[in-house]
Design an enzyme around this catalytic site. Structure first.
Site, PDB file in Angstrom:
ATOM      1  N   GLU A  92       0.829  -1.200   0.000  1.00 25.27           N
ATOM      2  CA  GLU A  92       0.000   0.000   0.000  1.00 25.27           C
ATOM      3  C   GLU A  92       0.868   1.257   0.000  1.00 25.27           C
ATOM      4  O   GLU A  92       1.999   1.239   0.494  1.00 25.27           O
ATOM      5  CB  GLU A  92      -0.901   0.016   1.242  1.00 25.27           C
ATOM      6  CG  GLU A  92      -1.927  -1.096   1.195  1.00 25.27           C
ATOM      7  CD  GLU A  92      -2.860  -1.109   2.403  1.00 25.27           C
ATOM      8  OE1 GLU A  92      -4.035  -1.455   2.221  1.00 25.27           O
ATOM      9  OE2 GLU A  92      -2.424  -0.795   3.513  1.00 25.27           O
ATOM     10  N   CYS A 333      -0.763   6.051  10.193  1.00 26.39           N
ATOM     11  CA  CYS A 333       0.523   5.497  10.565  1.00 26.39           C
ATOM     12  C   CYS A 333       0.390   4.137  11.249  1.00 26.39           C
ATOM     13  O   CYS A 333      -0.382   3.989  12.182  1.00 26.39           O
ATOM     14  CB  CYS A 333       1.164   6.478  11.523  1.00 26.39           C
ATOM     15  SG  CYS A 333       2.879   6.542  11.285  1.00 26.39           S
TER      16      CYS A 333
END
Ligand code: SF4
Length: 343
Positions: A92, A333
């Site tokens: 990703e 994150c």
């Protein structure tokens, strides 16, 4: 396994050597870079200023194919891209629209061996390193999708970049090349969990790329628990290495510090952190934790984050709180994954 070689894996320097090795002209490297990164061709047949035989030779050895974008999730100013690689693996990348420009967070490996306890990306062991071209194409394909240029790159997606060092350096060379993707080195940041020999090597790299260290704990005891790499490269070795890095490069470091409720977010942790980084030219980036279903850690509340922030501030430590991005699409994150079925 089929080894797929791609034309996007060459730095200009390596491409010049390649042209010489096939008995052709060095200057073709610059011409080819212009076709690939300025004109953004999709097929070798579009090239008009390099001899046909030379193009035939290159195309027989190096693919010009893009990566396959399997899915794009969009949440306001964050887009998450799922790519399929030549061997069926998935990675990703995340695009974030900031006031100052567009920033992409790219992956550097399929899976990750570092095993940080709070990280979704590290739940799957490393399958392999990404090839240089697989990192370059994350940027090219996102730029094509948004029909606009990306101004900032962070290597903080899936993987430990310094565990894929040589491919990473070629990636930097291609994206930083003014005749390549042309992203200024000060707009490029790489994040590591603290692999000391590679930090030392990186300090000798003649590029002004920013370094971020995933710190997340103010002492060895807690860091050992959160980040197994600390048992190999503990803080008492890492901190002197970083001081040396700053002295040698004259660059400012970033420390990333994920705020985990009742784990590393107490006042005494903040005070210990002050002592740890005192005297280092750095700033600390406090990151509100993004809870996931698979990992038990909880997010520190905003009041406690502010308390922690104030302690650092009062002690003259440069500190910021990371703006939150992409939580709704698991693009934040530590939430990226390398397995399609889990996405
Ligand atoms: S935080 Fe980075 S180094 Fe640690 S497991 Fe996750 S991807 Fe790997």
């Amino acid at each position: 396994m089929i080894i797929v070689k791609s034309i996007y894996g060459f730095s200009r320097e390596k491409l010049e050597k390649y042209f010489l090795s096939i008995g052709s002209k060095k200057y073709h490297a610059l011409q080819l870079f212009d076709w690939l990164y300025v004109k953004r061709i999709k097929d070798y047949s579009e090239i008009t200023n390099i001899k046909k035989e030379v193009i035939e030779k290159i195309s027989s050895e190096y693919s010009i194919s893009p990566l396959k974008i399997v899915e794009v999730q969009r949440d306001k100013d964050v887009y998450k891209y799922l790519f399929e690689l030549y061997d069926g693996e998935h990675i990703e990348a995340v695009l974030m629209m900031h006031d100052y420009g567009k920033s992409i967070c790219v992956s550097s490996q399929v899976g990750c061996n570092m095993g940080c306890k709070f990280c979704e990306s590290g739940r799957r062991k490393k399958v392999r390193n990404l090839e240089t071209y697989e990192m370059v194409l994350q940027i090219l394909m996102v730029e094509e999708d948004i029909k606009s240029r990306i101004s900032h790159v962070v290597v903080m997606g899936i993987g430990e970049p310094f565990d894929n060092y040589d491919n990473l350096v070629d990636f930097f060379k291609i994206i930083n090349d003014q005749k390549g993707i042309n992203i200024g080195s000060r707009h490029i940041t790489v994040s590591t969990c603290g692999i000391i020999p590679k930090i030392e090597e990186f300090s000798n790299l003649d590029m002004q790329i920013n370094l971020a260290i995933s710190l997340h704990a103010p002492n060895n005891k807690l860091r050992d628990e959160l980040m197994p790499i600390n048992k190999v490269y503990p803080l008492d070795k890492l901190i002197p290495c970083l001081k040396e890095y700053v002295k040698k490069t004259n660059r400012r470091l970033t420390f990333e510090y994920i705020m985990l409720k009742d784990i590393n977010d107490r006042e005494e942790d903040a005070k210990e952190l002050v002592k740890l980084v005192r005297g280092i030219n750095c700033y600390i980036n406090l990151i509100p934790y993004n809870e996931t279903n698979n990992i038990g850690y909880k997010r520190t509340n905003t009041v406690q984050i502010m308390r922690f922030y104030d302690i650092l501030k009062k002690n003259n430590i440069n500190v910021t709180i990371r703006r939150e991005f992409g939580g709704n699409i698991s693009a934040a994150c530590g939430q990226l994954r390398s397995k399609k079925e889990e996405v």
